[in-house]
Design an enzyme around this catalytic site. Structure first.
Site, PDB file in Angstrom:
ATOM      1  N   GLU A 184       8.641  -5.008  15.987  1.00 44.69           N
ATOM      2  CA  GLU A 184       8.709  -5.787  14.896  1.00 44.69           C
ATOM      3  C   GLU A 184       9.980  -6.794  14.466  1.00 44.69           C
ATOM      4  O   GLU A 184      11.271  -6.247  14.747  1.00 44.69           O
ATOM      5  CB  GLU A 184       8.723  -4.540  13.656  1.00 44.69           C
ATOM      6  CG  GLU A 184       8.430  -5.109  12.124  1.00 44.69           C
ATOM      7  CD  GLU A 184       8.709  -4.069  11.304  1.00 44.69           C
ATOM      8  OE1 GLU A 184       8.724  -2.785  11.501  1.00 44.69           O
ATOM      9  OE2 GLU A 184       8.258  -4.336   9.901  1.00 44.69           O
ATOM     10  N   LYS A 232       1.539  -7.790   8.612  1.00 43.33           N
ATOM     11  CA  LYS A 232       1.804  -6.525   8.123  1.00 43.33           C
ATOM     12  C   LYS A 232       1.211  -6.105   6.856  1.00 43.33           C
ATOM     13  O   LYS A 232       1.574  -6.530   5.672  1.00 43.33           O
ATOM     14  CB  LYS A 232       3.348  -5.929   7.926  1.00 43.33           C
ATOM     15  CG  LYS A 232       3.595  -4.497   7.977  1.00 43.33           C
ATOM     16  CD  LYS A 232       5.082  -4.180   7.779  1.00 43.33           C
ATOM     17  CE  LYS A 232       5.551  -2.696   7.735  1.00 43.33           C
ATOM     18  NZ  LYS A 232       6.958  -2.739   8.034  1.00 43.33           N
ATOM     19  N   CYS A 268       4.474  -1.349  12.290  1.00 44.32           N
ATOM     20  CA  CYS A 268       5.278  -0.198  11.671  1.00 44.32           C
ATOM     21  C   CYS A 268       4.676   0.676  10.933  1.00 44.32           C
ATOM     22  O   CYS A 268       3.638   1.453  11.176  1.00 44.32           O
ATOM     23  CB  CYS A 268       6.469  -0.851  11.229  1.00 44.32           C
ATOM     24  SG  CYS A 268       7.955   0.490  11.157  1.00 44.32           S
ATOM     25  N   VAL A 298      12.651   3.885  10.886  1.00 42.11           N
ATOM     26  CA  VAL A 298      13.824   4.571  10.552  1.00 42.11           C
ATOM     27  C   VAL A 298      13.624   6.004  10.362  1.00 42.11           C
ATOM     28  O   VAL A 298      14.647   6.568  10.223  1.00 42.11           O
ATOM     29  CB  VAL A 298      14.604   3.873   9.335  1.00 42.11           C
ATOM     30  CG1 VAL A 298      14.953   2.225   9.353  1.00 42.11           C
ATOM     31  CG2 VAL A 298      13.577   3.704   8.204  1.00 42.11           C
TER      32      VAL A 298
END
Lengths: 262, 262
Positions: free
Chosen positions: A38, A109, A142, A169
């Protein structure tokens, strides 16, 4: 079909340098399809939308697309790359699918994560499946992963490989990817970035761990948390068309949509 | 609220003995809610539907319900138990929710697994959520897990705890349960059986590994593959009502149903 991911640590805001890094790592690699992270040329952790806009570029004739399309042709390898897109006043966290020949595809996205809601506009392009070398590809970015409806929508349209650009993350997706693959009977190739970004007092650490997963939930390739690496495996994507998960169960025909309220 | 599972090895076809085993294991246990395995009084591996029918009983006034309802009252503990149900000529792989007070609830497995398709009729009761001691419960049986639509349907109706009776033979769900919990922000209590059943030349080995999982994917309790055991933990089910998974993300409000084709 040879599919792979390129996991690396993009430098914040240095688009040309990151594009050179990508070209250097992919030099002499052979694959049909390569998934990149990404926002792989700009980084993710913008202070605000204004800053994000300053790094964004249009999909039409933008320099990142021009560069990567040339690279795709040179390598004879389709690239799936997350990039920061500007359209009018809007800024999208997007990806582009760039085959060596044929139509380029844009996806924006749909499910923004955390402060990405402040720096990007929500996507507005439906999930669609695209044919490439006889195989149907789906695309996601993501945080789309946490919504089973996303990959399901792609799989029900016939996606055999879901190409997934990530900046993860949180530690959860490397495992969840196996579940997404199994529940949909699809291959998943996801490319995550490494490193960290500390901007405006907010630090994001990216977890690497890119993976290629089979429809049965097998991990066919994976990177560790920090490697800058390309992993390529040969797969038979037609295996994703066989939804017979037991002699009596067909993954999709056995759905009971009349009982789902979604 | 104290919730638990009872993992054990039912003996095939010996309903009275299995009911005694359940009563003996639960004797003196304290919990608000206890989940038992799928088909926990009869076993699973029937040779054909005729044999299954011979062990089945009606939900209305069936001896298993009468026995377990008495036990629920005696223990002041709601029981969720898989049982083999007969209605007319049909045989359902069902579960009953039996609170010490209040309405008993019936659910019939909607997604049958493998040879279960030959021995049971497919469920015909919609997923519904039921209030118990101020908390909303949802119910599912075994292979329902592989369909994200199942738990999603329950969670969107407000389920805070999904009570899941299983006879797992494949190794995948203990991990997938964490994903189902996280993607829906719900607690999951699943009770699996142990042991094996070899009937008509077909052997099924059950994997135990019952678990209680939090909305964040934490394993709050688990059994190993062979233990006959009751695990009980204190949870705050209202945590499942907080779908704010980041300061800016609400798990359900951030869905984009206009882009889902399901």
């Amino acid at each position: 079909m040879k599919v792979g991911f390129l996991q690396f640590n993009p430098e914040f805001g240095r688009k040309e340098k990151n594009l050179d890094t990508i070209a250097n790592i992919l030099h002499n690699k052979e694959a049909d399809l390569m998934v990149l992270p990404e926002l792989c040329t700009t980084g993710f952790n913008f202070i605000d939308k204004e800053e994000a806009r300053s790094f964004a570029e249009p999909f039409e004739n933008g320099p990142t697309r021009v560069f990567l399309k040339d690279l795709a042709r040179e390598l004879n390898m389709a690239l799936v790359a997350g990039f920061l897109e500007k359209e009018g006043s809007k800024v999208f966290n997007s990806l582009m699918f760039l085959p060596p020949d044929g139509e380029d595809i844009l996806y924006r996205k749909l499910h923004l994560f955390d402060r990405g809601k402040l720096t990007f506009d929500p996507g507005d392009i439906p999930f669609r499946v695209h044919a490439y070398r006889g195989i149907k590809l789906g695309f996601a970015i993501c945080f789309d992963w946490i919504y089973p409806e996303a990959f399901r929508t792609l799989a029900l349209q016939g996606a055999q490989i879901i190409c997934h650009c990530t900046n993860l993350v949180l530690p959860f997706y490397p495992m969840a990817a196996l579940v997404r693959a199994v529940e949909n009977g699809v291959f998943i190739v996801y490319s995550n970035r490494t490193g960290s970004e500390n901007r405006g007092g907010i630090e994001l650490g990216y977890i690497g761990t890119s993976r290629i997963v089979s429809p049965r939930g097998e991990i066919l390739a994976e990177a560790d948390k920090i490697q800058e690496i390309t992993c390529i495996v040969e797969i038979d994507p037609t295996k994703a068309s066989d939804k017979n998960i037991t002699g009596l169960n067909h993954l999709f025909d056995d759905r009971r949509p009349e009982f789902y309220k979604l």
